[in-house]
Design a protein around this motif. Structure first.
Motif, PDB file in Angstrom:
ATOM      1  N   LYS A   7       1.052  -1.330   0.129  1.00 17.09           N
ATOM      2  CA  LYS A   7      -0.091  -0.111   0.013  1.00 17.09           C
ATOM      3  C   LYS A   7       0.886   1.236  -0.020  1.00 17.09           C
ATOM      4  O   LYS A   7       1.697   1.447   0.895  1.00 17.09           O
ATOM      5  CB  LYS A   7      -0.833  -0.046   1.242  1.00 17.09           C
ATOM      6  CG  LYS A   7      -2.088   1.000   1.087  1.00 17.09           C
ATOM      7  CD  LYS A   7      -3.208   0.676   0.260  1.00 17.09           C
ATOM      8  CE  LYS A   7      -4.326   1.211   0.405  1.00 17.09           C
ATOM      9  NZ  LYS A   7      -5.262   1.208  -0.850  1.00 17.09           N
TER      10      LYS A   7
ATOM     11  N   GLY B 259      -2.484   5.993  -0.069  1.00 17.51           N
ATOM     12  CA  GLY B 259      -2.798   5.287  -1.111  1.00 17.51           C
ATOM     13  C   GLY B 259      -2.721   5.980  -2.448  1.00 17.51           C
ATOM     14  O   GLY B 259      -3.429   5.850  -3.501  1.00 17.51           O
TER      15      GLY B 259
ATOM     16  N   GLU C  35      -1.437   4.529  -6.621  1.00 12.54           N
ATOM     17  CA  GLU C  35      -1.368   2.880  -6.465  1.00 12.54           C
ATOM     18  C   GLU C  35      -0.819   2.083  -7.799  1.00 12.54           C
ATOM     19  O   GLU C  35      -0.020   1.340  -7.543  1.00 12.54           O
ATOM     20  CB  GLU C  35      -2.792   2.568  -5.994  1.00 12.54           C
ATOM     21  CG  GLU C  35      -2.581   1.010  -5.423  1.00 12.54           C
ATOM     22  CD  GLU C  35      -3.672   0.565  -4.533  1.00 12.54           C
ATOM     23  OE1 GLU C  35      -3.368   0.405  -3.251  1.00 12.54           O
ATOM     24  OE2 GLU C  35      -4.554   0.295  -5.061  1.00 12.54           O
TER      25      GLU C  35
ATOM     26  N   PRO D  99      -1.982  -4.813  -4.859  1.00 14.78           N
ATOM     27  CA  PRO D  99      -2.314  -3.930  -3.811  1.00 14.78           C
ATOM     28  C   PRO D  99      -3.211  -4.580  -2.649  1.00 14.78           C
ATOM     29  O   PRO D  99      -3.854  -5.427  -2.837  1.00 14.78           O
ATOM     30  CB  PRO D  99      -3.360  -2.942  -4.727  1.00 14.78           C
ATOM     31  CG  PRO D  99      -3.839  -3.796  -5.756  1.00 14.78           C
ATOM     32  CD  PRO D  99      -2.750  -5.014  -6.104  1.00 14.78           C
ATOM     33  N   ASP D 100      -2.897  -3.847  -1.442  1.00 17.96           N
ATOM     34  CA  ASP D 100      -3.575  -4.503  -0.072  1.00 17.96           C
ATOM     35  C   ASP D 100      -4.926  -3.558  -0.339  1.00 17.96           C
ATOM     36  O   ASP D 100      -4.832  -2.451   0.016  1.00 17.96           O
ATOM     37  CB  ASP D 100      -2.706  -4.043   0.913  1.00 17.96           C
ATOM     38  CG  ASP D 100      -3.450  -4.765   2.047  1.00 17.96           C
ATOM     39  OD1 ASP D 100      -4.732  -4.991   2.010  1.00 17.96           O
ATOM     40  OD2 ASP D 100      -2.836  -4.778   3.214  1.00 17.96           O
ATOM     41  N   GLU D 101      -6.082  -4.272  -0.460  1.00 16.07           N
ATOM     42  CA  GLU D 101      -7.403  -3.621  -0.539  1.00 16.07           C
ATOM     43  C   GLU D 101      -7.974  -3.756   0.709  1.00 16.07           C
ATOM     44  O   GLU D 101      -9.131  -3.238   1.065  1.00 16.07           O
ATOM     45  CB  GLU D 101      -8.292  -4.175  -1.808  1.00 16.07           C
ATOM     46  CG  GLU D 101      -7.577  -3.675  -2.987  1.00 16.07           C
ATOM     47  CD  GLU D 101      -8.268  -4.402  -4.061  1.00 16.07           C
ATOM     48  OE1 GLU D 101      -9.002  -5.287  -3.974  1.00 16.07           O
ATOM     49  OE2 GLU D 101      -7.960  -4.186  -5.559  1.00 16.07           O
ATOM     50  N   SER D 102      -7.502  -4.425   1.981  1.00 16.07           N
ATOM     51  CA  SER D 102      -8.252  -4.543   2.892  1.00 16.07           C
ATOM     52  C   SER D 102      -8.535  -3.339   3.937  1.00 16.07           C
ATOM     53  O   SER D 102      -9.716  -3.345   4.304  1.00 16.07           O
ATOM     54  CB  SER D 102      -7.140  -5.590   4.144  1.00 16.07           C
ATOM     55  OG  SER D 102      -5.804  -4.906   4.526  1.00 16.07           O
TER      56      SER D 102
ATOM     57  N   ASP E  81      -9.494  -0.637   2.136  1.00 15.19           N
ATOM     58  CA  ASP E  81     -10.392  -0.104   1.309  1.00 15.19           C
ATOM     59  C   ASP E  81     -11.683  -0.821   2.004  1.00 15.19           C
ATOM     60  O   ASP E  81     -12.682  -0.231   2.227  1.00 15.19           O
ATOM     61  CB  ASP E  81     -10.179  -0.215   0.244  1.00 15.19           C
ATOM     62  CG  ASP E  81      -8.998   0.506  -0.281  1.00 15.19           C
ATOM     63  OD1 ASP E  81      -8.643   1.496   0.111  1.00 15.19           O
ATOM     64  OD2 ASP E  81      -8.602   0.231  -1.379  1.00 15.19           O
ATOM     65  N   GLU E  82     -11.549  -2.191   2.058  1.00 25.69           N
ATOM     66  CA  GLU E  82     -12.741  -2.880   2.448  1.00 25.69           C
ATOM     67  C   GLU E  82     -13.196  -2.568   4.042  1.00 25.69           C
ATOM     68  O   GLU E  82     -14.210  -2.315   3.900  1.00 25.69           O
ATOM     69  CB  GLU E  82     -12.438  -4.536   2.446  1.00 25.69           C
ATOM     70  CG  GLU E  82     -12.066  -4.838   0.924  1.00 25.69           C
ATOM     71  CD  GLU E  82     -11.641  -6.424   0.997  1.00 25.69           C
ATOM     72  OE1 GLU E  82     -11.593  -7.148   2.010  1.00 25.69           O
ATOM     73  OE2 GLU E  82     -10.944  -6.686  -0.020  1.00 25.69           O
TER      74      GLU E  82
END
Length: 133
Positions: free
Chosen positions: A63, A67, A70, A104-107, A109-110
């Motif tokens: 990340k 952000g 990206e 990309p680390d989307e954790s 965003d989640e």
């Protein structure tokens, strides 16, 4: 189930090596060892490394700070994968150099999305009415 996995997930060895790879990559990126303008201008966090059971493949979740940019950061990491693989193999003595795959680390965003959903007035009303019953 493979012999080096437990029913609950990866073995301790796989987790330990993944954490070592994460530390090495974090150090390389923080020190600016990769000669790439995008990576030099964008601090990157290596949030997690998931190793395959045979330790030959590593999925690296990253990340960029705040952000920003990206896609450009992921592209720069992928462009410099060969260098990063050599450095990891050199610093962590392993039988094979793990193939690195950057995602990309989307954790985060989640988590933000779930938080926003829970703060929605309609959802809060439903949650409050559920507590009364």
């Amino acid at each position: 189930m493979r012999h080096n996995e437990t029913p609950s997930g990866p073995s301790v060895r796989v987790l330990r090596v993944g954490e070592q790879v994460r530390h090495v990559l974090s150090e390389i990126l923080a020190r600016g060892d990769v000669h790439d303008d995008v990576l030099t201008n964008h601090p990157v966090s290596v949030t997690e490394v998931r190793m395959s059971p045979d330790l030959r493949h590593a999925t690296v979740f990253v990340k960029p700070l705040l952000g920003r940019d990206e896609e450009a950061v992921i592209k720069a990491l992928r462009t410099n994968t060969a260098y990063l693989q050599r450095e990891v193999a050199h610093r962590i003595r392993m039988k094979y150099a793990a193939k690195l795959k950057f995602l990309p680390d989307e954790s985060f965003d989640e988590a933000s999305h779930i938080d926003a959903l829970l703060r929605d007035p309609k959802v809060m009303r439903d949650l409050e009415s559920g507590e009364e019953s």
